[in-house]
Design an enzyme around this catalytic site. Structure first.
Site, PDB file in Angstrom:
ATOM      1  N   ARG A 213       0.874  -1.177   0.000  1.00 26.58           N
ATOM      2  CA  ARG A 213       0.000   0.000   0.000  1.00 26.58           C
ATOM      3  C   ARG A 213       0.913   1.230   0.000  1.00 26.58           C
ATOM      4  NH1 ARG A 213      -3.919   1.802   5.012  1.00 26.58           N
ATOM      5  NH2 ARG A 213      -4.702   3.708   4.033  1.00 26.58           N
ATOM      6  N   HIS A 214       0.428   2.325  -0.536  1.00 28.95           N
ATOM      7  CA  HIS A 214       1.234   3.552  -0.522  1.00 28.95           C
ATOM      8  C   HIS A 214       1.566   3.944   0.924  1.00 28.95           C
ATOM      9  CE1 HIS A 214      -2.045   6.007   1.014  1.00 28.95           C
ATOM     10  NE2 HIS A 214      -2.827   5.286   0.229  1.00 28.95           N
ATOM     11  N   GLU A 286      -7.774   4.465  -6.093  1.00 26.42           N
ATOM     12  CA  GLU A 286      -8.554   4.129  -4.901  1.00 26.42           C
ATOM     13  C   GLU A 286     -10.060   4.230  -5.160  1.00 26.42           C
ATOM     14  OE1 GLU A 286      -8.962   2.420  -2.648  1.00 26.42           O
ATOM     15  OE2 GLU A 286      -8.330   3.182  -0.711  1.00 26.42           O
ATOM     16  N   HIS A 354      -3.809   0.919  -2.927  1.00 21.60           N
ATOM     17  CA  HIS A 354      -4.454   1.718  -1.881  1.00 21.60           C
ATOM     18  C   HIS A 354      -5.206   0.760  -0.956  1.00 21.60           C
ATOM     19  CE1 HIS A 354      -3.943   5.585  -4.128  1.00 21.60           C
ATOM     20  NE2 HIS A 354      -3.832   4.721  -5.134  1.00 21.60           N
TER      21      HIS A 354
HETATM   22  O1  F6P Z   1      -8.479   6.292   4.229  1.00 20.55           O
HETATM   23  C1  F6P Z   1      -7.680   5.958   3.156  1.00 20.55           C
HETATM   24  C2  F6P Z   1      -8.489   5.322   2.049  1.00 20.55           C
HETATM   25  O2  F6P Z   1      -7.620   4.836   1.060  1.00 20.55           O
HETATM   26  C3  F6P Z   1      -9.544   6.259   1.421  1.00 20.55           C
HETATM   27  O3  F6P Z   1      -9.090   7.049   0.349  1.00 20.55           O
HETATM   28  C4  F6P Z   1     -10.615   5.283   1.008  1.00 20.55           C
HETATM   29  O4  F6P Z   1     -11.862   5.907   0.781  1.00 20.55           O
HETATM   30  C5  F6P Z   1     -10.600   4.350   2.193  1.00 20.55           C
HETATM   31  O5  F6P Z   1      -9.253   4.222   2.573  1.00 20.55           O
HETATM   32  C6  F6P Z   1     -11.166   2.974   1.931  1.00 20.55           C
HETATM   33  O6  F6P Z   1     -11.353   2.320   3.181  1.00 20.55           O
HETATM   34  P1  F6P Z   1     -12.813   2.218   3.841  1.00 20.55           P
HETATM   35  O7  F6P Z   1     -13.658   1.556   2.804  1.00 20.55           O
HETATM   36  O8  F6P Z   1     -12.605   1.359   5.053  1.00 20.55           O
HETATM   37  O9  F6P Z   1     -13.323   3.592   4.152  1.00 20.55           O
END
Ligand code: F6P
Length: 408
Positions: A213-214, A286, A354
């Site tokens: 992951r970044h 993402e 991501h």
């Molecule tokens: O918080 C970092 C991230 O990569 C956001 O850009 C993305 O919306 C989220 O994680 C995805 O994770 P979750 O679905 O648990 O919100």
């Protein structure tokens, strides 16, 4: 003892040789004696540089036509002789584009069943990348890049003019090489090798995939989603640590998303490896949070309670207003993975993804229940190493940041 000929079929740059090697390697791993007979290799060994020029492949060029038929016959003789001794599966790797050529194979190789494996690839991005890779081959060393590309495109054109897909051949299997999918099949029933070959063709082969992951961004620190933020100092240290950790391990391909944080995480590693291929795929961007892009989780909870409730009720299927759900994300991530695996072939590769993207990627290998996918922990200081073949299923999560750096 029944033996088998396998003859590849397909236009140039469709992934035939990768598939042919996989068949050989997969059978060899099962203790079956399999060998490749590649017309291109024999041509390069026997013919001069004129066999690189596009006109050599023009059907109206009788010198080229006869030379290619001679090479085909020579390889058939070698394959027959090898099966007559202790070989079990002889794989003839060539375009075998016309029905007439395939009829010649059927007539000449009549001592054992002959299975045609047609390789189809209609993905424009992959085709373009494959064609560009061909231009880097040593046989084009005397050409400029433009000349090489032009010549190879002409060569493809000559093959397209005579290409006929498999249709009436007795034993045949047509595969989409980019999706490991069988499109059409006339099974070689009774052959002891057929089930293994079919499994090899449908297995997504992952020789060595590093999935990271970044590194940390300011948005991660704040609990803000989406956007295109750069890495923090800590994120850059994580990126540096990843490069150092993988030092000494070959990585031939790096796939990023189109986001800055993904590029910045790959940058130190790429800086050390000028020969590594790199490609940014939008498929690995993402999850799109639509109207919630750039918002804090706490603001969403307060100001858009329906979003939080919807995600809590069914996080996998809930789509952000004007954005995506995990289910929607999964479709494009699968397409990106297919592309990445096809391009990297048997070479080690790294994907810098991501949080949500990596959850989906992991679930494709782990065959998880969909409702669990959005909750997988995807740390920023560890990567996964994945290897998947019909005989290997390897899956490791490896920390790459030392404890001290991680807590700085
Ligand atoms: O918080 C970092 C991230 O990569 C956001 O850009 C993305 O919306 C989220 O994680 C995805 O994770 P979750 O679905 O648990 O919100």
């Amino acid at each position: 003892m029944q033996k088998l000929y396998v003859a590849m079929v397909g236009l140039p740059a469709r992934g035939k040789s990768t598939l042919a090697k996989r068949i050989r390697d997969g059978l060899t791993a099962e203790g079956i004696r399999a060998r490749l007979f590649n017309n291109g290799d024999l041509r390069r060994a026997l013919m001069g540089p004129e066999s690189t020029e596009a006109d050599f492949y023009n059907h109206d060029n009788s010198f080229g036509r006869q030379a290619r038929e001679m090479i085909c016959r020579r390889n058939m003789d070698l394959a027959r002789a090898w099966l007559a001794e202790d070989g079990e599966v002889a794989i003839l790797d060539a375009t075998n584009a016309s029905r007439a050529r395939r009829a010649l194979l059927e007539r000449t190789l009549a001592d054992h069943p002959l299975l045609f494996v047609e390789c189809v690839n209609e993905d424009p991005l992959l085709l373009k990348a494959c064609i560009q890779r061909k231009a880097d081959l040593p046989e084009y060393a005397d050409h400029s890049r433009e000349e090489a590309l032009d010549s190879f495109m002409k060569r493809i054109g000559y093959y397209e003019a005579i290409y006929e897909p498999l249709q009436d051949e007795k034993f045949r299997i047509c595969v989409d090489a980019t999706a490991n999918r069988i499109l059409d099949e006339k099974p070689c029933e009774g052959s002891p090798y057929y089930p293994a070959i079919r499994e090899i063709l449908v297995t997504p082969w992952v020789h060595c995939l590093y999935l990271a992951r970044h590194g940390q961004t300011e948005f991660n620190v704040q609990g803000r989603i989406g956007g295109d933020p750069p890495l923090t100092a800590r994120g850059r240290a994580q990126a540096q640590a990843l490069a150092e950790h993988l030092r000494g391990h070959p990585v031939d391909w790096v796939f990023t998303s189109t986001r800055m944080r993904s590029h910045e995480t790959a940058a130190p590693l790429l800086g050390e490896r000028p020969k590594t291929h790199v490609m940014a795929l939008t498929e690995f961007d993402e999850i799109r949070a639509g109207d919630c892009e750039g918002m804090l989780y706490s603001d969403i909870r307060q100001n858009m309670p329906a979003v939080t409730a919807g995600r809590n009720a069914d996080k996998y299927r809930y789509a952000y207003p004007n954005g995506e759900s995990y289910a929607m994300l999964s479709d494009r991530v699968q397409r990106g993975l297919r592309r990445a695996l096809f391009l990297a072939g048997d070479k080690p590769m790294l994907i810098v993804g991501h949080q949500a993207v990596n959850r989906v990627l992991l679930s494709l290998f782990l065959r998880q229940r969909t409702e669990d996918v959005p909750y997988v922990h995807v740390p920023q200081d560890q990567y996964y190493r994945i290897s998947l073949t019909p005989r290997t299923k390897l899956f490791e999560r490896i920390p790459y940041v030392s404890r001290r750096t991680a807590s700085d």
